[in-house]
Design a protein around this motif. Structure first.
Motif, PDB file in Angstrom:
ATOM      1  N   LEU A   1       0.793  -1.227   0.000  1.00  0.00           N
ATOM      2  CA  LEU A   1       0.000   0.000   0.000  1.00  0.00           C
ATOM      3  C   LEU A   1       0.829   1.282   0.000  1.00  0.00           C
ATOM      4  CD1 LEU A   1      -2.627   1.716   0.341  1.00  0.00           C
ATOM      5  CD2 LEU A   1      -2.347   1.386   2.811  1.00  0.00           C
ATOM      6  N   GLY A   2       1.727   1.426   0.960  1.00  0.00           N
ATOM      7  CA  GLY A   2       2.445   2.685   1.126  1.00  0.00           C
ATOM      8  C   GLY A   2       3.318   3.068  -0.056  1.00  0.00           C
ATOM      9  N   LEU A   3       3.767   2.071  -0.829  1.00  0.00           N
ATOM     10  CA  LEU A   3       4.673   2.328  -1.953  1.00  0.00           C
ATOM     11  C   LEU A   3       4.030   2.005  -3.297  1.00  0.00           C
ATOM     12  CD1 LEU A   3       7.970   0.995  -0.324  1.00  0.00           C
ATOM     13  CD2 LEU A   3       7.117   3.336  -0.421  1.00  0.00           C
ATOM     14  N   HIS A   4       2.718   1.816  -3.290  1.00  0.00           N
ATOM     15  CA  HIS A   4       2.005   1.472  -4.519  1.00  0.00           C
ATOM     16  C   HIS A   4       1.937   2.654  -5.473  1.00  0.00           C
ATOM     17  CE1 HIS A   4      -2.022   0.582  -6.644  1.00  0.00           C
ATOM     18  NE2 HIS A   4      -1.095  -0.180  -7.194  1.00  0.00           N
ATOM     19  N   TRP A   5       2.040   2.341  -6.763  1.00  0.00           N
ATOM     20  CA  TRP A   5       1.924   3.333  -7.843  1.00  0.00           C
ATOM     21  C   TRP A   5       2.977   4.421  -7.784  1.00  0.00           C
ATOM     22  CZ3 TRP A   5      -4.100   3.623  -8.025  1.00  0.00           C
ATOM     23  CH2 TRP A   5      -4.570   2.744  -9.019  1.00  0.00           C
ATOM     24  N   ILE A   6       4.140   4.087  -7.248  1.00  0.00           N
ATOM     25  CA  ILE A   6       5.304   4.962  -7.375  1.00  0.00           C
ATOM     26  C   ILE A   6       6.167   4.347  -8.481  1.00  0.00           C
ATOM     27  CG2 ILE A   6       7.345   5.926  -6.254  1.00  0.00           C
ATOM     28  CD1 ILE A   6       5.899   5.651  -3.584  1.00  0.00           C
ATOM     29  N   TYR A   7       6.366   5.088  -9.554  1.00  0.00           N
ATOM     30  CA  TYR A   7       7.095   4.557 -10.704  1.00  0.00           C
ATOM     31  C   TYR A   7       8.591   4.856 -10.647  1.00  0.00           C
ATOM     32  CZ  TYR A   7       2.756   3.129 -12.862  1.00  0.00           C
ATOM     33  OH  TYR A   7       1.560   2.484 -13.117  1.00  0.00           O
ATOM     34  N   ASP A   8       8.968   5.803  -9.806  1.00  0.00           N
ATOM     35  CA  ASP A   8      10.373   6.138  -9.611  1.00  0.00           C
ATOM     36  C   ASP A   8      10.975   5.122  -8.633  1.00  0.00           C
ATOM     37  OD1 ASP A   8      12.830   7.176  -8.843  1.00  0.00           O
ATOM     38  OD2 ASP A   8      12.113   9.224  -8.633  1.00  0.00           O
ATOM     39  N   THR A   9      11.759   4.197  -9.153  1.00  0.00           N
ATOM     40  CA  THR A   9      12.273   3.110  -8.307  1.00  0.00           C
ATOM     41  C   THR A   9      13.258   3.611  -7.259  1.00  0.00           C
ATOM     42  OG1 THR A   9      13.957   2.578  -9.980  1.00  0.00           O
ATOM     43  CG2 THR A   9      11.885   1.329 -10.044  1.00  0.00           C
ATOM     44  N   GLU A  10      13.916   4.732  -7.523  1.00  0.00           N
ATOM     45  CA  GLU A  10      14.812   5.299  -6.512  1.00  0.00           C
ATOM     46  C   GLU A  10      14.006   5.845  -5.335  1.00  0.00           C
ATOM     47  OE1 GLU A  10      18.147   5.195  -6.271  1.00  0.00           O
ATOM     48  OE2 GLU A  10      17.997   3.852  -7.995  1.00  0.00           O
TER      49      GLU A  10
END
Length: 294
Positions: free
Chosen positions: A19-28
């Motif tokens: 949930l907390g990191l979902h839909w973040i496309y910047d892998t860094e």
């Protein structure tokens, strides 16, 4: 605990995990907020899931929970009564409403009893509870998996994948090894699914971030399905490595995670202790208990 119950719990645990990191496309950015020892993450201020907190579920998980509630509320499930329940639920739902969810409601309000045209892998989230509830009726369960996937995601790829993943889960539940189950289920698939599967095999030598970047981090099954297969083939029975890599590669980690959790659960792996950090653990377990007893 049966493997079909583990499949359901595995699916919901992974939704909570990402949930907390979902839909973040910047892998860094994902990497900067990732904690190797944590089984869920804080929801960032710029998240699509703003308003949710650590230990909650994404909208995919919420759809699954609502579907389980619906299943427990009727004597016999059918798409028409599910549509009624879904529309009423959506009126009060405060979480993120994706395009497919909105399109289903819009279709129904116009008198069109059909799902969206979305090809997103998230359309498969209703499969785990169906397979558990109808564990003694596998053919009926498969028909329901198809029908209720089509009810919200009426796209050929997603509907076909409902059959594929149902077969994979059943083969694993019967004791088949993971790769063998993936291959055997593939033998019944049309070329469009075989070609997507083969895309995953072509990038197996790459590390996860590069591989998923090549296949696609986004929601459509054309990208998300081969990404799931890549992670399963890359790490096979190393479930913790699969789940961590799924988060770290970014993008739609929730849709992928639910399928990964279901598959690994059906293979016998589930870290049930991770339910302790799920905010609605007691409610979820109560729903599961009722689902099993019927």
């Amino acid at each position: 605990m049966s493997n079909l119950e583990k499949a359901l719990k595995g699916a919901i645990i992974q939704d909570k995990y990402v949930l907390g990191l979902h839909w973040i496309y910047d892998t860094e950015k994902v990497k900067a907020h990732f904690d190797d020892d944590s089984d869920c993450f804080d929801v960032l201020q710029d998240s699509f899931h703003k308003g949710k907190v650590k230990g909650d579920l994404t909208h995919y998980g919420d759809v699954m929970i609502h579907f389980m509630d619906y299943m427990n509320s009727v004597d016999q499930i059918d798409v028409a009564s599910y549509y009624e329940s879904f529309v009423e639920w959506m009126k009060e739902y405060k979480g993120y409403k994706d395009k497919a969810m909105k399109m289903v409601v819009a279709n129904l309000e116009e008198g069109n009893y059909k799902g969206s045209d979305s090809s997103e892998l998230g359309g498969l989230v209703k499969i785990p509870p169906i397979l558990l509830k109808y564990k003694d009726k596998p053919q009926l369960a498969k028909l329901y998996a198809i029908a209720f996937t089509k009810a919200t995601h009426d796209h050929p790829i997603v509907v076909t994948l409902a059959t594929y993943f149902t077969d994979v889960v059943y083969y694993l539940d019967q004791g088949m090894a993971l790769v063998e189950a993936l291959d055997k289920a593939l033998s019944n698939m049309p070329m469009m699914i075989v070609e997507l599967f083969n895309k995953a095999k072509e990038v197996l030598k790459l590390e996860p971030v590069e591989a998923i970047s090549t296949l696609g981090q986004a929601c459509p099954s054309e990208m998300a399905f081969p990404s799931v297969i890549y992670l399963l083939l890359k790490y096979q029975n190393d479930a913790p490595a699969i789940f961590k890599a799924n988060v770290l590669v970014g993008g739609d980690s929730a849709a992928r995670g639910i399928l990964l959790g279901m598959v690994l659960g059906a293979a016998g792996f589930v870290d049930e202790s991770s339910l302790e950090t799920m905010n609605e653990k007691d409610r979820f377990l109560s729903i599961v208990s009722k689902l099993k007893s019927e």
